[in-house]
Design a protein around this motif. Structure first.
Motif, PDB file in Angstrom:
ATOM      1  N   GLU A  40      44.690  33.496  61.276  1.00 42.26           N
ATOM      2  CA  GLU A  40      44.845  34.927  60.816  1.00 42.26           C
ATOM      3  C   GLU A  40      43.688  35.345  60.037  1.00 42.26           C
ATOM      4  O   GLU A  40      43.253  34.469  59.050  1.00 42.26           O
ATOM      5  N   ALA A  41      43.359  36.525  60.118  1.00 43.45           N
ATOM      6  CA  ALA A  41      42.380  37.376  59.180  1.00 43.45           C
ATOM      7  C   ALA A  41      42.693  37.390  57.783  1.00 43.45           C
ATOM      8  O   ALA A  41      43.861  38.092  57.582  1.00 43.45           O
ATOM      9  N   THR A  42      42.156  36.945  56.905  1.00 48.38           N
ATOM     10  CA  THR A  42      42.890  37.164  55.502  1.00 48.38           C
ATOM     11  C   THR A  42      41.709  37.642  54.332  1.00 48.38           C
ATOM     12  O   THR A  42      41.567  37.739  53.144  1.00 48.38           O
ATOM     13  N   PHE A  43      40.528  38.172  55.267  1.00 45.09           N
ATOM     14  CA  PHE A  43      39.277  39.108  54.284  1.00 45.09           C
ATOM     15  C   PHE A  43      38.737  38.079  53.401  1.00 45.09           C
ATOM     16  O   PHE A  43      38.514  38.284  52.188  1.00 45.09           O
ATOM     17  N   LEU A  44      38.132  36.970  53.693  1.00 44.61           N
ATOM     18  CA  LEU A  44      37.868  36.051  52.682  1.00 44.61           C
ATOM     19  C   LEU A  44      36.577  36.198  51.838  1.00 44.61           C
ATOM     20  O   LEU A  44      36.331  35.782  50.921  1.00 44.61           O
ATOM     21  N   GLY A  45      35.853  37.443  52.498  1.00 46.20           N
ATOM     22  CA  GLY A  45      34.629  37.776  51.918  1.00 46.20           C
ATOM     23  C   GLY A  45      34.673  38.994  50.918  1.00 46.20           C
ATOM     24  O   GLY A  45      33.755  39.460  50.618  1.00 46.20           O
ATOM     25  N   SER A  46      35.707  39.706  50.964  1.00 49.53           N
ATOM     26  CA  SER A  46      35.857  40.906  50.339  1.00 49.53           C
ATOM     27  C   SER A  46      36.126  40.719  48.747  1.00 49.53           C
ATOM     28  O   SER A  46      36.931  41.265  48.343  1.00 49.53           O
ATOM     29  N   ASN A  47      35.292  39.975  48.147  1.00 55.74           N
ATOM     30  CA  ASN A  47      35.116  39.811  46.772  1.00 55.74           C
ATOM     31  C   ASN A  47      33.917  39.896  45.997  1.00 55.74           C
ATOM     32  O   ASN A  47      32.871  39.770  46.836  1.00 55.74           O
ATOM     33  N   PHE A  48      33.947  39.824  44.762  1.00 54.34           N
ATOM     34  CA  PHE A  48      32.789  40.152  44.224  1.00 54.34           C
ATOM     35  C   PHE A  48      32.619  39.345  42.861  1.00 54.34           C
ATOM     36  O   PHE A  48      33.853  39.264  42.201  1.00 54.34           O
ATOM     37  N   ILE A  49      31.598  39.026  42.100  1.00 50.48           N
ATOM     38  CA  ILE A  49      31.614  38.599  40.705  1.00 50.48           C
ATOM     39  C   ILE A  49      31.434  39.653  39.827  1.00 50.48           C
ATOM     40  O   ILE A  49      30.970  40.639  39.945  1.00 50.48           O
ATOM     41  N   TYR A  50      32.315  39.711  38.513  1.00 56.08           N
ATOM     42  CA  TYR A  50      32.357  40.802  37.822  1.00 56.08           C
ATOM     43  C   TYR A  50      32.528  42.251  38.492  1.00 56.08           C
ATOM     44  O   TYR A  50      33.307  41.942  39.305  1.00 56.08           O
ATOM     45  N   GLY A  51      31.901  43.341  38.034  1.00 54.64           N
ATOM     46  CA  GLY A  51      32.122  44.339  38.719  1.00 54.64           C
ATOM     47  C   GLY A  51      33.125  45.256  38.620  1.00 54.64           C
ATOM     48  O   GLY A  51      33.250  46.604  38.940  1.00 54.64           O
ATOM     49  N   PHE A  52      34.000  44.963  37.489  1.00 53.18           N
ATOM     50  CA  PHE A  52      34.969  45.858  36.979  1.00 53.18           C
ATOM     51  C   PHE A  52      34.817  46.254  35.676  1.00 53.18           C
ATOM     52  O   PHE A  52      34.497  45.344  34.697  1.00 53.18           O
ATOM     53  N   PRO A  53      34.833  47.336  35.141  1.00 54.26           N
ATOM     54  CA  PRO A  53      34.693  48.147  33.855  1.00 54.26           C
ATOM     55  C   PRO A  53      35.449  47.307  32.961  1.00 54.26           C
ATOM     56  O   PRO A  53      36.688  46.963  33.395  1.00 54.26           O
ATOM     57  N   ASP A  54      35.152  47.102  31.655  1.00 53.34           N
ATOM     58  CA  ASP A  54      35.989  46.568  30.723  1.00 53.34           C
ATOM     59  C   ASP A  54      36.829  47.738  29.783  1.00 53.34           C
ATOM     60  O   ASP A  54      36.138  48.807  29.794  1.00 53.34           O
ATOM     61  N   ASN A  55      38.005  47.492  29.427  1.00 53.84           N
ATOM     62  CA  ASN A  55      38.736  48.385  28.758  1.00 53.84           C
ATOM     63  C   ASN A  55      39.479  47.667  27.744  1.00 53.84           C
ATOM     64  O   ASN A  55      40.801  47.373  27.997  1.00 53.84           O
ATOM     65  N   GLY A  56      38.726  47.256  26.694  1.00 51.95           N
ATOM     66  CA  GLY A  56      39.227  46.360  25.649  1.00 51.95           C
ATOM     67  C   GLY A  56      40.046  45.249  26.277  1.00 51.95           C
ATOM     68  O   GLY A  56      39.077  44.527  26.789  1.00 51.95           O
ATOM     69  N   THR A  57      41.265  44.794  26.093  1.00 56.62           N
ATOM     70  CA  THR A  57      41.951  43.668  26.811  1.00 56.62           C
ATOM     71  C   THR A  57      42.912  44.338  27.838  1.00 56.62           C
ATOM     72  O   THR A  57      43.528  43.353  28.621  1.00 56.62           O
ATOM     73  N   GLU A  58      42.685  45.689  28.154  1.00 55.07           N
ATOM     74  CA  GLU A  58      43.779  46.261  29.160  1.00 55.07           C
ATOM     75  C   GLU A  58      43.042  46.375  30.645  1.00 55.07           C
ATOM     76  O   GLU A  58      41.887  46.239  30.775  1.00 55.07           O
ATOM     77  N   VAL A  59      44.056  46.675  31.443  1.00 53.48           N
ATOM     78  CA  VAL A  59      43.579  47.024  32.979  1.00 53.48           C
ATOM     79  C   VAL A  59      42.626  48.350  32.721  1.00 53.48           C
ATOM     80  O   VAL A  59      42.770  49.147  31.963  1.00 53.48           O
ATOM     81  N   ASP A  60      41.658  48.324  33.474  1.00 50.28           N
ATOM     82  CA  ASP A  60      40.597  49.388  33.724  1.00 50.28           C
ATOM     83  C   ASP A  60      41.087  50.145  34.813  1.00 50.28           C
ATOM     84  O   ASP A  60      40.828  49.784  35.963  1.00 50.28           O
ATOM     85  N   THR A  61      40.932  51.493  34.789  1.00 55.77           N
ATOM     86  CA  THR A  61      41.581  52.425  35.787  1.00 55.77           C
ATOM     87  C   THR A  61      40.471  53.399  36.046  1.00 55.77           C
ATOM     88  O   THR A  61      40.609  54.370  37.042  1.00 55.77           O
ATOM     89  N   SER A  62      39.182  53.263  35.593  1.00 53.45           N
ATOM     90  CA  SER A  62      37.949  54.064  35.886  1.00 53.45           C
ATOM     91  C   SER A  62      37.843  54.217  37.505  1.00 53.45           C
ATOM     92  O   SER A  62      37.404  55.224  38.247  1.00 53.45           O
ATOM     93  N   ILE A  63      37.593  53.073  38.066  1.00 52.71           N
ATOM     94  CA  ILE A  63      37.575  53.126  39.545  1.00 52.71           C
ATOM     95  C   ILE A  63      38.799  53.470  40.229  1.00 52.71           C
ATOM     96  O   ILE A  63      39.860  52.872  40.235  1.00 52.71           O
TER      97      ILE A  63
END
Ligand SMILES: *[C@@H]1O[C@H](CO)[C@@H](O)[C@H](O)[C@H]1NC(C)=O
Ligand SMILES: *[C@@H]1O[C@H](CO)[C@@H](O)[C@H](O)[C@H]1NC(C)=O
Ligand SMILES: *[C@@H]1O[C@H](CO)[C@@H](O)[C@H](O)[C@H]1NC(C)=O
Ligand SMILES: *[C@@H]1O[C@H](CO)[C@@H](O)[C@H](O)[C@H]1NC(C)=O
Ligand SMILES: *[C@@H]1O[C@H](CO)[C@@H](O)[C@H](O)[C@H]1NC(C)=O
Length: 445
Positions: A40-63
């Protein structure tokens, strides 16, 4: 074509320069065998290192969510690098906790999307590139106390913040590069063994990855062999073998996986999953090269994460150069469109092979009666062919006509907005002997 035949073959051509018809010659042929499904296809390559903005210790929702979910993102790798807080060795607890906070924020954002999180221990230590030989490293002067205190603090904070779900502990990044480890290989290997034992004891259900070397495996790598001998002898084999595939000079998984396995068997190491936890050189981050890497990762069942060439706050943003923003509005670039198409390649993966010069590759899936193929070259601008066999699996006769819809994925640079692939339309292709050959050729610039 049989009247009852409802399927369309989608061939997707990743090309900037366009599709060349009636080209004079071909540099090689990649193959797709519809008769052979490989899981089955599981999208093994749809990933990246870093790439999300920081928001203190919380989830960031800017993107906006759609930019993450439409590509079926499923793993991130981070540890608070390149921010004001310098990490454990240069800033003590305060320097460390700033990086830990960034890590926790990225972890929470990753988990919001159901992704796994690969934690970069060396970044929390403060060895995020070029810290120099004067900086302390674990085990200096044969003293491991500081490293033990650091790992103890980190594991306490991981537990206190409920970070165990989907966590992978990556023991050290690119240890053979002096910019990340300005000490001897012997000291690194001893660190690896000691740190693995400490993490295994402190977080017994958490996966460990290593050695995350910058250079891909090769039979003559004395450093990899020394690492293998030591992890084998000390019972500290990682749960996930990891390394980087960055640039044509590091070859490709078709070559490096067999060499890793040869060495692995020499050192009596078990078969385990692989992570290529950084892939593609900067100039290889464009649709055609990404297809090439995705095809290699999928063929060898390797989870792969895009390398991130952003610095400072740009490292902590833009999903590894798949998106950009004007003012505060994020938008997709041309590569993101390729990953979106890839994320739509559901169903079963099909057996494929690269061209014999290993510069052109394909990834293919089958779902109901639709076959999707993405194809791309590795930087070269040469014509190549695709041969697709096993058409009878789709209920087609041995020879006849098949419908092929083709898209082209354009690239306007990492900051260039691209809102859709170019639909080159549907065309009929005549085939025979159950095989559609040379329906077109592709190149890229
Ligand atoms: C940062 O986190 C806070 C607290 O959860 C939240 O209210 C805020 O919207 C977040 N900001 C962004 C940009 O995600
Ligand atoms: C880390 O996060 C905690 C909890 O939100 C906060 O109290 C602390 O000030 C932060 N420290 C740094 C250096 O960011
Ligand atoms: C080892 O390192 C620790 C922590 O940095 C230090 O307190 C201790 O004195 C060192 N031990 C020796 C024998 O130098
Ligand atoms: C265990 O690891 C240590 C530190 O790297 C190494 O010196 C030793 O040779 C290893 N033991 C075995 C049996 O491989
Ligand atoms: C960005 O914001 C500035 C200032 O509000 C505005 O002048 C500019 O047109 C905006 N750019 C885009 C592309 O929306």
């Amino acid at each position: 074509m049989k009247q009852s035949f409802a399927a369309t073959l989608f061939f997707v051509v990743s090309a900037l320069g366009g599709v060349v018809k009636d080209k004079p010659s071909s540099s090689g042929t990649a193959t797709v065998n519809i008769a052979k499904s490989v899981g089955e296809a599981t999208f093994l390559g749809s990933n990246f290192i870093y790439g999300f903005p920081d928001n203190g210790t919380e989830v960031d929702t800017s993107i906006p969510d759609y930019l993450v979910t439409d590509i079926k993102f499923n793993a991130c790798r981070a540890g608070g690098a390149q921010i004001e807080a310098p990490g454990w060795t240069k800033g003590g607890y305060e320097g460390y906790i700033g990086r830990f906070n960034s890590t926790l924020s990225n972890y929470r954002t990753t988990r919001k999307y159901g992704g796994d999180f690969i934690l970069l221990i060396h970044d929390l230590w403060g060895a995020d590139g070029g810290s120099g030989a004067l900086s302390p490293y674990p085990g200096d002067h044969g003293n491991w106390t500081e490293m033990e205190t650091f790992l103890g603090q980190l594991m306490d904070d991981i537990k206190a913040n409920d970070m165990l779900g989907g966590l992978v502990m990556d023991i050290w990044n690119e240890p053979e590069l002096e910019i990340f480890w300005a000490r001897s290989w012997t000291q690194y290997v001893e660190y690896y063994v000691r740190a693995s034992k400490i993490v295994r004891a402190g977080l017994p259900d958490t996966l460990i990855s290593g050695p995350s070397m910058a250079h891909s495996p090769s039979l003559d790598s004395e450093k990899l062999k020394a690492w293998m001998a030591s992890v084998s002898g000390n019972d500290t084999v990682p749960d996930i073998y990891s390394w980087h595939q960055i640039g044509v000079w590091e070859r490709q998984l078709d070559t490096t996986i067999p060499e890793f396995d040869t060495l692995r068997e020499q050192y009596n190491l078990p078969d385990r999953p692989f992570d290529v936890n950084e892939y593609a050189w900067t100039s290889e981050q464009n649709p055609a090269n990404s297809v090439y890497y995705l095809a290699q990762c999928e063929r060898h069942n390797v989870r792969c994460l895009r390398a991130n060439w952003g610095g400072g706050s740009d490292l902590h943003n833009y999903m590894g150069n798949l998106i950009y923003k004007t003012n505060s509005t994020y938008y997709p670039n041309g590569e993101w469109q390729l990953y979106k198409y890839y994320a739509g390649m559901v169903g079963n993966r099909i057996e494929t092979s690269a061209s014999s010069d290993l510069l052109f590759d394909v990834f293919a899936t089958i779902s109901e009666n639709t076959v999707k193929v993405i194809a791309g070259t590795r930087t070269v601008q040469e014509p190549y062919e695709i041969s697709i066999s096993g058409l009878n699996v789709l209920g087609l006769p041995t020879s006849g006509v098949v419908n092929v819809r083709t898209y082209r994925f354009d690239w306007e640079g990492s900051q260039g907005e691209v809102n859709a692939p170019v639909d080159l339309g549907c065309a009929e292709h005549t085939y025979s002997e159950d095989t559609a050959s040379n329906p077109f050729s592709v190149f890229r610039t």
